[in-house]
Design an enzyme around this catalytic site. Structure first.
Site, mmCIF file in Angstrom:
data_model
loop_
_atom_site.group_PDB
_atom_site.id
_atom_site.type_symbol
_atom_site.label_atom_id
_atom_site.label_comp_id
_atom_site.label_asym_id
_atom_site.label_seq_id
_atom_site.Cartn_x
_atom_site.Cartn_y
_atom_site.Cartn_z
ATOM 1 N N ASP A 11 0.948 -1.213 0.042
ATOM 2 C CA ASP A 11 -0.010 -0.075 0.063
ATOM 3 C C ASP A 11 0.895 1.192 0.032
ATOM 4 O O ASP A 11 1.966 1.197 0.292
ATOM 5 C CB ASP A 11 -0.652 0.047 1.259
ATOM 6 C CG ASP A 11 -2.002 -0.734 1.244
ATOM 7 O OD1 ASP A 11 -2.413 -1.359 0.160
ATOM 8 O OD2 ASP A 11 -2.624 -0.834 2.321
ATOM 9 N N ASP A 70 -4.705 -2.703 4.852
ATOM 10 C CA ASP A 70 -5.230 -2.238 6.386
ATOM 11 C C ASP A 70 -6.577 -2.122 6.133
ATOM 12 O O ASP A 70 -7.195 -2.320 7.447
ATOM 13 C CB ASP A 70 -4.719 -0.761 6.571
ATOM 14 C CG ASP A 70 -4.850 0.153 5.468
ATOM 15 O OD1 ASP A 70 -5.389 -0.213 4.344
ATOM 16 O OD2 ASP A 70 -4.281 1.331 5.275
ATOM 17 N N ASP A 77 -9.368 -5.479 2.110
ATOM 18 C CA ASP A 77 -7.973 -6.138 1.749
ATOM 19 C C ASP A 77 -7.696 -7.503 2.158
ATOM 20 O O ASP A 77 -6.806 -8.307 1.931
ATOM 21 C CB ASP A 77 -6.553 -5.389 2.412
ATOM 22 C CG ASP A 77 -6.374 -4.062 1.780
ATOM 23 O OD1 ASP A 77 -6.855 -3.729 0.696
ATOM 24 O OD2 ASP A 77 -5.974 -3.105 2.459
#
Length: 1168
Positions: A460, A780, A784
């Site tokens: 990310d 997070d 996901d």
């Protein structure tokens, strides 16, 4: 009523609630209420209580102020409704662990042989004195020595006891460590409640019935509750009901919230109605204890969606192949749903295969040893000497046969690498402990080792590569692009009012900016970081958001469309107080929200028409320049409604907006990230950025981080283009198309969680390149989860991560920092190297000891190394060596080589050269001493000694030299890539130094004082010096071996390969097939009885499986801690202890117990 809010009578504050007397409803009434769903529950509440408000009054709590937090009141609630805690399963006692260790087949054979030997030593038949029984009793020195025949049997038994105690102690300490880790995780897990009108976070175990809990997107509910107020709330109840569709919760239709379920969208408040064993999850745990088939109906397995299991499926415990087979058969019968399984870890599959190969060789050698010894004895006694087999000689012959059997078994014991599972366990446990300090909280032990093989990291952007400390640095409003925050006077007052109101109301009320804890420090950002940046803008404009929120409390919000990955925007609707109609404030990704704007506010604060060409110009002149500076662009808009529309028709509602302003938010790259990424690239790991941000912002940040290098051939794609390139006309993902995209892809922008999962799955399933890719992913958000589960190693963010993401992960980054991932790679590679070092050392010992015992037995009818000596060398020394070699700290040099990959063998050519090279040296020395040692040292020969003769100096020297050579070879084993300096960094590992010195001290004691039990006699100083000198020769010989170029030695074979590539793709293709590698197929045929001994690799690696099965529990609300060693015939924890899936083995065992049939034994012998 559209705003999902329970009315509450004014003044119902904590102060006025009478806490004395009983509560207005009992635990059982609440428990029964919580078992109802949707409409039934609503009518039951209306019928029995009136409304949720009345339930709050009965529970003596205020929906606004919460409980008082008075300890006496909390205690009373604990007594009336129980604590929010599920008691853990009792751990196995030390005696049970001892009993399990005794089940080892090799140990059982040794015990039986030792007991027979012991029994026969006390039996003195009449014929013992005469010569008719051959040389059986000849040459006995004196009567006392003959009486000492029992010592060898007793010594073997004693050694076995020590081995068993060491094994049991290891298992016990692993269990203790595991429970310690569990309780540490538990203490860290908190939930938000309201007490005394203050929003506070308390440990999950302290939540009581009557608490008012705040729930938000990504939470895992820690207790059952009833909704008081909700905004667009959707819950994933699949862990309890098996239904994969998200359930919309509202006061009118379904206000029941269940523990162990996930909040997938929205926010709200609930009153806690059941905790601990009385919650829905607790009831299931209680039922599991009772057993029976009924629970299967209650707890359905998770349904899959797009082939993604929505749960972490119950992973089988591996205590023995037999129990495994039973589980498999039953699972095949009962399995309704195919659940995607993670493959075996790389190291695990290689070790299993290697262990089978070594074990087979050992079995053949030991069988040959016994057969040759017996044949030689029979031919010599009855053929050459022509003796008769008489009744009085039988016990003496049997003593010989028992002695041969003991020698055979010790050859087998030496061949089976007993220390290997211990080395794996120690290395993993040591690494996990140390990784805690490097901000990696490992939830599944084998993830630590898999990370060493990682070839790709999909990371990310926000918070991992950047600091996640966001600030608004540019803004466009009133037709002006401000490159820094303007003074409030520069902005039209009406526009400013609109902007401040929009930001203050249209953000989660839990998001706040608090003063710094340290003097002179930066203010603390609490809640969503993007919203914090916008609130920061309000403060920079010298206004305050709190008075506005106080004026419009959360209960007065008419409708909230919370942010989610498909909307990419958030909107809040207010009912106009001074007339009819509604006002909606919106904010979201600028290109998405601007597309829905038909008007914009100009410099005079008036609304003017905003056409498509105006939008294109704004994108070109404002949004793209902001994005190229690495800024995240957010558009803030509004809309007024004169009449009430259909609020469920989102497409119409979120349209025809009026743009107030566009802001550019900066999230600076962490200082240490560029260096960490260059380390990854040097180590052969490709880093890809997967983000929901604008492609220009993503490209700018990726360039700053070093993911994109100038002059490189790479791809940066948006989610939309990515999908067009990889999907066919029917919209299905095609692997061939994906294989053309992913090798060059470095940045995937504006991506959805599905895109992330597709990319990860595509890279893992790809057959492009030499080896299968090993992919690590960071995540997070709640969405996901699928990508984190699919990845070989999933990293969740400890600070910004939602409970759902943590549940799906293997490792939690407690500091959300990319550099911690690099440390995880270093530790993973170190584990792999530690195991290889130990293998190099262990196999040298094994090869030499087996050949010495075998040839010695064949030539001299007696093994030069006695059974007890072999047990010392093999079990005690290997245990110590595994401790020494498995605790080497990692060095930066580990990041200078490429990943090993799945197919690379455990034992490389260089290692094979070292093993065979040192084996040659040791064998030459040992045989020279065996056949010519007595001349060299001028002592009596120990060869052809009679049955109960005393220990000889000759054989003691052989034993001592053998141990000295192992000790010095242990130093050689510290290097496995052909390095010359074997002493490098030895002082950094005090455990290694103390183990080597400790082993040396023990050897002195054994030789000088071991006497008859160890078949040793005391040596002189000269003899000791010679032994040490020959041992030091190992170091010099090691230098000679490392000088030989490995590439010249083409004949050397590698060993311990991973699963061949073809097998992997087949394994992946066989949907729902259990993970059986080739080694296990061989086991299943039941050819190898002794493999139960080897099975200690499985039981001692049980920690690995426990962390997979029991320890999948970081944020799980209600805690149940399964025993480390015994995991089967037991409920498997699914996704967290608050989500229960019943393994079919536990059902069958429980139903068998219920019907009076015996349940399968918990420890079964492999291969029978």
């Amino acid at each position: 009523m559209a705003n999902n809010t329970a009315d509450h009578p004014p003044g119902n504050s904590v102060a006025e609630v009478d806490h004395e007397g009983d509560f207005g409803c009992t635990m059982m009434q609440l428990r029964e209420l919580m078992e109802l769903r949707s409409g039934e529950a609503v009518s039951k509440i209306a019928e029995c209580y009136g409304d949720v408000q009345a339930i709050c009054r009965r529970l003596k709590t205020s929906p606004i102020e919460g409980l008082s937090g008075n300890p006496a009141d909390l205690e009373k609630r604990h007594a009336a409704f129980g604590k929010n805690f599920i008691p853990p399963k009792k751990p196995k006692t030390f005696l049970q662990l001892v009993w399990e260790a005794l089940q080892d087949v090799t140990l059982i054979i040794l015990e039986v042989a030792a007991i027979i030997s012991l029994g026969l030593s006390f039996y003195h038949p009449q014929g013992e004195g005469n010569d008719s029984c051959g040389q059986a009793s000849g040459g006995v020195e004196d009567e006392g020595e003959a009486q000492a025949g029992w010592i060898e049997g007793a010594a073997i038994l004693f050694s076995v006891i020590i081995v068993v105690l060491v094994t049991a102690f290891n298992d016990w300490s692993k269990e203790k460590q595991f429970r310690g880790l569990q309780s540490r995780i538990e203490q860290e897990q908190k939930f938000t409640v309201i007490r005394k009108g203050q929003v506070i976070q308390i440990p999950v175990s302290e939540i009581v019935v009557g608490d008012i809990a705040q729930i938000k997107y990504g939470d895992l509910l820690p207790a059952d509750g009833i909704l008081i107020q909700g905004n667009d709330l959707k819950i994933d109840e699949s862990s309890l009901t098996g239904e994969s569709d998200h359930v919309r919760k509202s006061l009118e239709k379904d206000p029941m919230l269940l523990s162990g379920t996930h909040v997938m969208e929205g926010s709200g408040r609930m009153v806690v109605s059941a905790v601990g064993l009385n919650s829905q999850t607790g009831i299931i745990f209680t039922l599991l204890g009772a057993g029976g088939e009924d629970e299967e109906k209650k707890v359905k397995k998770a349904k899959t969606q797009d082939g993604i299991a929505l749960e972490i499926q119950p992973l089988k415990s591996e205590e023995g192949a037999e129990s495994e087979e039973k589980e498999e058969k039953e699972e095949k019968e009962k399995r309704k749903v195919n659940v995607t399984k993670k493959e075996k870890s790389v190291l695990q599959s290689k070790l299993t295969r290697l262990a089978v190969q070594i074990g087979k060789a050992g079995l053949i050698m030991s069988s040959m040893t016994v057969i040759i010894l017996i044949l030689y004895f029979v031919i010599e006694t009855f053929g050459v000497q022509g003796r008769e087999w008489t009744a009085e000689c039988t016990p003496i012959y049997i003593q010989y046969f028992v002695k041969f059997l003991i020698i055979g078994v010790t050859v087998l014991v030496v061949a089976v690498p007993e220390g290997l599972p211990l080395a794996v366990t120690i290395s993993l446990a040591y690494s996990v402990k140390k990784m805690m300090k490097d901000n990696n909280l490992v939830r599944h032990l084998d993830a630590c080792e898999t990370m060493g093989n990682a070839t790709a990291i999909c990371s990310d952007k926000t918070g991992t590569l950047t600091m996640n400390r966001m600030t608004v640095v540019q803004a466009y409003m009133g037709d002006t692009h401000y490159k820094s925050i303007p003074e409030p006077e520069a902005i039209n007052s009406e526009t400013l009012e609109l902007l401040v109101n929009s930001i203050s109301i249209n953000s989660a009320y839990t998001t706040k900016i608090l003063p710094s804890e340290k003097e002179g420090g930066l203010p603390r950002h609490v809640g969503n970081k993007t919203e914090c940046a916008l609130l920061g803008l309000v403060l920079d404009l010298k206004r305050d958001y709190q008075p506005i929120r106080d004026e419009v409390p959360e209960e007065n919000l008419y409708k909230v469309y919370t942010f989610n990955s498909s909307r990419k925007s958030m909107s809040t609707v207010l009912k106009n107080t001074n007339g009819p109609g509604f006002r909606m404030y919106s904010k979201g990704a600028s290109e998405i929200v601007l597309r829905k704007c038909s008007h914009i506010i100009d410099a005079s604060g008036q609304s003017r028409v905003f056409k498509a060409k105006d939008r294109d110009e704004m994108v070109r002149k404002v949004i793209e320049p902001m994005a190229c500076d690495g800024l995240r662009t957010i558009c803030i808009a509004m809309r007024d409604f004169t009449t009430e529309p259909d609020w469920d028709n989102e497409a119409d509602i979120l349209n025809d907006l009026t743009c107030i302003c566009v802001v550019g938010i900066e999230d600076p790259v962490r200082h240490e990230v560029p260096e960490a990424i260059s380390k990854c690239q040097r180590a052969g790991i490709t880093v890809r950025m997967v983000t929901g941000d604008n492609i220009n912002t993503a490209r700018a940040i990726a360039t700053k981080c070093g993911i994109l290098q100038p002059g490189e051939d790479f791809l940066c794609l948006e989610g939309k283009d990515f999908n067009q390139q990889i999907r066919n006309d029917k919209g299905e993902v095609e692997q061939e198309r994906l294989d053309k995209v992913w090798p060059k892809l470095r940045v995937l922008a504006r991506s959805s969680p599905t895109d992330k999962h597709t990319l990860v799955k595509g890279i893992i399933d790809s057959t492009v390149g030499e080896t299968r890719q090993v992919v690590a992913v960071t995540g997070d958000g709640t969405n996901d989860g699928p990508a984190l589960k699919k990845a070989d190693v999933g990293f969740a963010m400890g600070i910004a991560g939602t409970d759902v993401a943590k549940e799906a992960s293997d490792i939690i980054l407690t500091d959300d920092n990319f550099t911690s991932i690099v440390k995880a790679v270093m530790w993973g590679r170190n584990v792999y190297d530690s195991i290889s070092k130990f293998l190099q050392f262990q196999l040298t010992v094994n090869v030499v000891a087996v050949i010495v015992a075998f040839t010695g037995a064949c030539i001299t009818q007696d093994s030069p190394l006695k059974a007890v000596q072999m047990l010392w060398v093999n079990l005690i020394m290997d245990t110590l060596a595994s401790l020494a070699l498995a605790t080497e700290p990692p060095t930066e040099a580990l990041l200078l080589r490429r990943p090993y990959g799945r197919d690379k063998p455990l034992i490389s050519r260089t290692m094979m050269k070292n093993i065979l090279g040192h084996a040659v040296y040791q064998l030459v020395i040992t045989f020279t001493l065996l056949f010519a040692g007595e001349k060299f040292f001028n002592i009596d020969s120990g060869r052809n000694a009679p049955l109960h003769s005393p220990p000889s100096e000759h054989y003691t020297i052989i034993f001592n030299v053998f141990v000295m050579m192992q000790l010095f070879n242990e130093i050689n084993a510290r290097k496995i890539h052909g390095e010359r300096n074997v002493f490098e960094g030895i002082y950094r590992n005090p455990i290694f130094c103390s183990v080597v010195l400790g082993t040396f001290a023990l050897q002195i004691i054994i030789v000088q004082f071991g006497g008859k039990p160890f078949s040793c006699t005391a040596l002189t100083i000269d003899q000791w010096l010679w032994c040490i000198f020959i041992g030091v020769g190992e170091l010099l010989w090691g230098q000679f071996i490392s000088a030989i170029p490995t590439h010249r030695l083409k004949f050397l074979k590698e060993a311990g390969h991973g699963i061949p590539k073809g097998d992997i793709s087949q394994e992946v293709l066989t949907e729902g097939a259990d993970e059986i590698d080739l080694a296990e197929m061989e086991l299943r045929r039941g050819q190898i009885l002794w493999f139960r001994g080897l099975n200690r690799i499985q039981t001692q690696m049980d920690v690995v499986y426990t962390f997979q099965t029991g320890q999948t529990a970081v944020p799980g609300a209600l805690r149940r801690q399964p025993s480390v060693v015994s995991q089967h015939n037991d409920a498997k924890t699914v996704s967290s202890p608050t989500h229960v899936g019943i393994s079919s083995s536990s059902l069958s065992a429980n139903s068998a117990a219920a019907s009076g049939a015996p349940a399968p034994a918990s420890s079964s012998t492999t291969g029978n």
